[in-house]
Design a protein around this motif. Sequence first.
Motif, short mmCIF file in Angstrom:
data_model
loop_
_atom_site.label_atom_id
_atom_site.label_comp_id
_atom_site.label_asym_id
_atom_site.label_seq_id
_atom_site.Cartn_x
_atom_site.Cartn_y
_atom_site.Cartn_z
N LEU A 129 0.76 -1.15 0.22
CA LEU A 129 -0.01 -0.21 0.07
C LEU A 129 0.87 1.17 0.03
N SER A 130 2.16 1.25 0.98
CA SER A 130 2.80 2.29 0.94
C SER A 130 3.40 2.73 -0.48
N ALA A 131 3.93 1.48 -1.06
CA ALA A 131 4.71 1.61 -2.34
C ALA A 131 3.39 2.11 -3.35
N ALA A 132 2.48 1.53 -3.60
CA ALA A 132 1.36 1.95 -4.52
C ALA A 132 0.94 3.47 -4.31
N ALA A 182 -5.85 -2.33 -4.18
CA ALA A 182 -5.68 -3.97 -3.90
C ALA A 182 -5.21 -4.08 -2.58
N PHE A 183 -4.15 -3.38 -2.26
CA PHE A 183 -3.29 -3.54 -1.10
C PHE A 183 -4.19 -2.72 -0.02
N ALA A 184 -5.16 -2.00 -0.24
CA ALA A 184 -6.01 -1.43 0.91
C ALA A 184 -7.14 -2.28 1.13
N MET A 185 -7.51 -3.40 0.39
CA MET A 185 -8.60 -4.35 0.73
C MET A 185 -8.03 -5.16 2.18
N SER A 186 -9.14 -5.67 2.75
CA SER A 186 -8.97 -6.40 3.70
C SER A 186 -8.45 -7.77 3.19
N GLU A 187 -7.88 -8.79 4.01
CA GLU A 187 -7.33 -9.84 3.65
C GLU A 187 -8.29 -10.71 2.64
N GLY A 188 -9.38 -11.08 3.49
CA GLY A 188 -10.60 -11.73 2.95
C GLY A 188 -10.99 -11.25 1.41
N GLU A 189 -11.17 -9.82 1.43
CA GLU A 189 -11.32 -9.58 0.03
C GLU A 189 -10.46 -9.17 -1.03
N PHE A 233 -5.76 -9.10 -10.76
CA PHE A 233 -4.37 -9.48 -11.33
C PHE A 233 -3.91 -8.67 -12.59
N GLU A 234 -4.62 -8.96 -13.52
CA GLU A 234 -4.26 -8.44 -15.05
C GLU A 234 -4.49 -6.64 -14.76
N TYR A 235 -5.26 -6.24 -14.14
CA TYR A 235 -5.19 -4.66 -13.95
C TYR A 235 -4.01 -4.14 -13.21
N VAL A 236 -3.67 -4.92 -11.96
CA VAL A 236 -2.34 -4.43 -11.36
C VAL A 236 -1.20 -4.50 -12.07
N VAL A 237 -1.25 -5.94 -12.71
CA VAL A 237 0.19 -5.85 -13.51
C VAL A 237 0.05 -4.84 -14.87
#
Length: 136
Positions: free
Chosen positions: A89-92, A103-110, A119-123
């Motif tokens: 989250l910090s790096a993003a 993505a990194f701000a989501m809860s682990e479950g989410e 996946f595709e969108y982040v990459v």
Amino acid sequence: MRPRITGSVPPSGLKDGRMGKEIDHRDHETWLIDTAHAVIEKRCAQGDDALSPRERLIHRFWVVDYAMRNAGDLAIAHDLAPRFREDGLSAARALDLARARDAFAMSEGELERRFFDLFEYVVRELRCADHAASSG
């Protein structure tokens, strides 16, 4: 060996700056593995503090990818990088990459539930940032 996606995969619409060709989802998987490998080598040789925000984000996203593809959840991610979510989250945020940040701000479950959809969108976002950095 990582599982491959089978069936029809639509092109991502991202052009590879070096070759000018369309990049599909399977290429995103290969790119992440190859790029993360170089980052992991640097991290082992120089330590985590030597990583740039982009390298740290690539590593933390690879950690999530590795955990999800191999275990189906994020339990092993904590062993590989205990602060993977906070660091990602910090790096993003530092790189102003909205998809990765979300993505990194989501809860682990989410994140577990939505990972393969995201996946595709982040990459793609990471690759566009890579292209912008190398051409700027």
